[in-house]
Design an enzyme around this catalytic site. Structure first.
Site, PDB file in Angstrom:
ATOM      1  N   ALA A 116      -2.346  -0.431  -0.162  1.00  0.00           N
ATOM      2  CA  ALA A 116      -2.493  -1.398   0.930  1.00  0.00           C
ATOM      3  C   ALA A 116      -2.859  -2.815   0.472  1.00  0.00           C
ATOM      4  O   ALA A 116      -2.223  -3.795   0.864  1.00  0.00           O
ATOM      5  CB  ALA A 116      -3.536  -0.874   1.912  1.00  0.00           C
ATOM      6  N   GLN A 167       1.139   9.766  -6.948  1.00  0.00           N
ATOM      7  CA  GLN A 167       0.333   8.583  -7.291  1.00  0.00           C
ATOM      8  C   GLN A 167      -0.995   8.981  -7.931  1.00  0.00           C
ATOM      9  O   GLN A 167      -1.568   8.211  -8.703  1.00  0.00           O
ATOM     10  CB  GLN A 167       0.044   7.744  -6.030  1.00  0.00           C
ATOM     11  CG  GLN A 167       1.242   7.022  -5.456  1.00  0.00           C
ATOM     12  CD  GLN A 167       1.902   7.817  -4.360  1.00  0.00           C
ATOM     13  OE1 GLN A 167       1.915   9.062  -4.377  1.00  0.00           O
ATOM     14  NE2 GLN A 167       2.484   7.141  -3.388  1.00  0.00           N
ATOM     15  N   ASP A 191      -4.604   2.952   4.458  1.00  0.00           N
ATOM     16  CA  ASP A 191      -3.589   1.915   4.666  1.00  0.00           C
ATOM     17  C   ASP A 191      -3.775   1.193   5.989  1.00  0.00           C
ATOM     18  O   ASP A 191      -3.325   0.072   6.161  1.00  0.00           O
ATOM     19  CB  ASP A 191      -2.191   2.532   4.602  1.00  0.00           C
ATOM     20  CG  ASP A 191      -1.894   2.946   3.177  1.00  0.00           C
ATOM     21  OD1 ASP A 191      -2.368   4.023   2.775  1.00  0.00           O
ATOM     22  OD2 ASP A 191      -1.245   2.171   2.464  1.00  0.00           O
ATOM     23  N   LYS A 193      -2.594   8.310   2.662  1.00  0.00           N
ATOM     24  CA  LYS A 193      -1.504   9.105   2.086  1.00  0.00           C
ATOM     25  C   LYS A 193      -1.522  10.542   2.600  1.00  0.00           C
ATOM     26  O   LYS A 193      -2.589  11.146   2.754  1.00  0.00           O
ATOM     27  CB  LYS A 193      -1.656   9.066   0.562  1.00  0.00           C
ATOM     28  CG  LYS A 193      -0.611   9.809  -0.237  1.00  0.00           C
ATOM     29  CD  LYS A 193       0.807   9.400   0.091  1.00  0.00           C
ATOM     30  CE  LYS A 193       1.073   7.922  -0.057  1.00  0.00           C
ATOM     31  NZ  LYS A 193       2.321   7.475   0.591  1.00  0.00           N
TER      32      LYS A 193
END
Ligand code: MRU
Length: 372
Positions: free
Chosen positions: A56, A211, A252, A263
């Site tokens: 973000a 990630q 985010d 996520k």
């Protein structure tokens, strides 16, 4: 933060040519460290959409620099009266790249307001540059402060455990790679590690794009922070056995009432944490708070990405990138990028101004300028 012992941010202006933005292209991590040069707003749009940059805070900073590149283009190519229209178009294009992170439209709105104050094209470009740098510097400072506030949580647990290692679980990458520097969820971890506190991190791999295993594990490793990569589905098992003292994740977009989009997979971790009395914190700069949205489940747009990210996995083998199929090629697949964790499952929010509860009253008390 450090890469191979050298300090890096995720995004910066090229020292010898300020009309070029340089960034770490995260698609190649952890196997190769690649710096990409971005010269046009179109290239920045692609870098955000294709996730050369992600997370973000970094998406917001990239959008800020994207608007600066758009201003340079407008000053060069567009008639003076077209300048603001060109910038408005650039903002629409940038905003459309990723729907969930609110930092994106926050940054483009801030740029549009700031650029509108300039009279001449030269003044507008100077304002765009100044604002892009302010956005990036602000992001860094917010994350540094999140580290200082979150450090106290880790200190308290070390105290309770009489000096034994504190196990923190995190999901996805809310590290320095997701911001300009420090990270949100990782900032308290780095601050604890630097203060000499014994801290170990469970890194959830974060399918489908990994990630966690690709980015969070890499950045923790570069800093010498002890960590272990786990399958996403192992988190509940570890919590049941008392192997997790604290969960810290990023976000985010968080509503002003405290619902958190992050996520995909974050919600399941929050449920497991609640069931096992493990404190579940969300670390966020206030730029990730959406002051217009009340109900996260109903209102936050959830990005859906291509099915190929589910059916295929990429990695590195014998010194080169490889991609393999892990599902029948013809099976339909659905790829939800984010989920919403309702405020009731969240122990607290770690912000640049301090820690608050995940509810409207507590959030507005920390940010009274947003009082309704
Ligand atoms: O799809 P990504 O990699 O941009 O998603 C990132 C996350 O979900 C992070 O956890 C999130 O941005 C919070 S930290 C900035």
């Amino acid at each position: 933060m450090k890469v191979g012992g050298r300090h890096f941010q995720t995004i910066w202006l090229k020292p010898e040519d300020e009309s070029v933005v340089q960034l770490i292209d995260q698609r190649f991590l952890p196997h190769r460290f690649v710096i990409e040069e971005i010269r046009t707003v179109q290239q920045m749009v692609e870098a955000i959409r294709e996730m050369h940059v992600r997370g973000a805070g970094l998406i917001g900073a990239s959008a800020g620099y994207g608007m600066y590149l758009a201003a340079i283009e407008a000053a060069r190519d567009a008639a003076a009266r077209e300048f603001d229209k060109h910038l408005a178009r650039a903002a629409v294009q940038l905003n459309a790249t990723r729907p969930t992170a609110v930092n994106l439209s926050w940054a483009t709105d801030r740029q549009l307001k700031s650029i509108a104050k300039g009279e001449t094209a030269k003044e507008k470009v100077a304002l765009a540059l100044r604002t892009a740098n302010l956005i990036a510097e602000g992001d860094k400072e917010h994350c540094r402060m999140i580290g200082q506030h979150g450090l106290k949580l880790v200190q308290d647990i070390v105290h309770k455990k009489t000096g034994k290692t504190v196990n923190v679980l995190t999901h996805c990458n809310a590290g320095w790679l997701a911001f300009v520097d420090y990270g949100s969820a990782t900032a308290p971890i780095y601050a604890a590690h630097e203060s000499g506190l014994p801290v170990h991190v469970w890194v959830a791999e974060t399918r489908p794009r990994n990630q966690g295993s690709k980015l969070t594990a890499w950045e923790l490793g570069e800093h010498g922070v002890p960590h272990t990569v786990i399958a996403d589905s192992a988190a509940g098992h570890l919590m049941q056995r008392g192997e997790v003292d604290l969960v810290i994740v990023g976000t985010d977009r968080t509503t002003y009432t405290g619902d958190v989009a992050n996520k995909i997979g974050t919600y399941l971790k929050a449920l497991a944490a609640k069931a096992n009395n493990v404190p579940f914190y969300v670390a966020l700069p206030s730029t990730s708070i959406d002051w217009e949205m009340r109900d996260g489940l109903k209102e936050i747009p959830i990005e859906q990405r291509g099915a190929e990210e589910i059916r295929r996995v990429d990695g590195w083998s014998d010194g080169r990138p490889v991609e393999v199929c892990i599902a029948p090629e013809k099976s339909p697949a659905a790829n939800y990028g984010f989920d919403v964790t309702p405020r009731q499952l969240i122990t607290g929010l770690i912000t640049e101004r301090g820690i608050c509860e995940a509810n409207e009253t507590s959030i507005r008390a920390l940010f009274p300028e947003h009082a309704s």
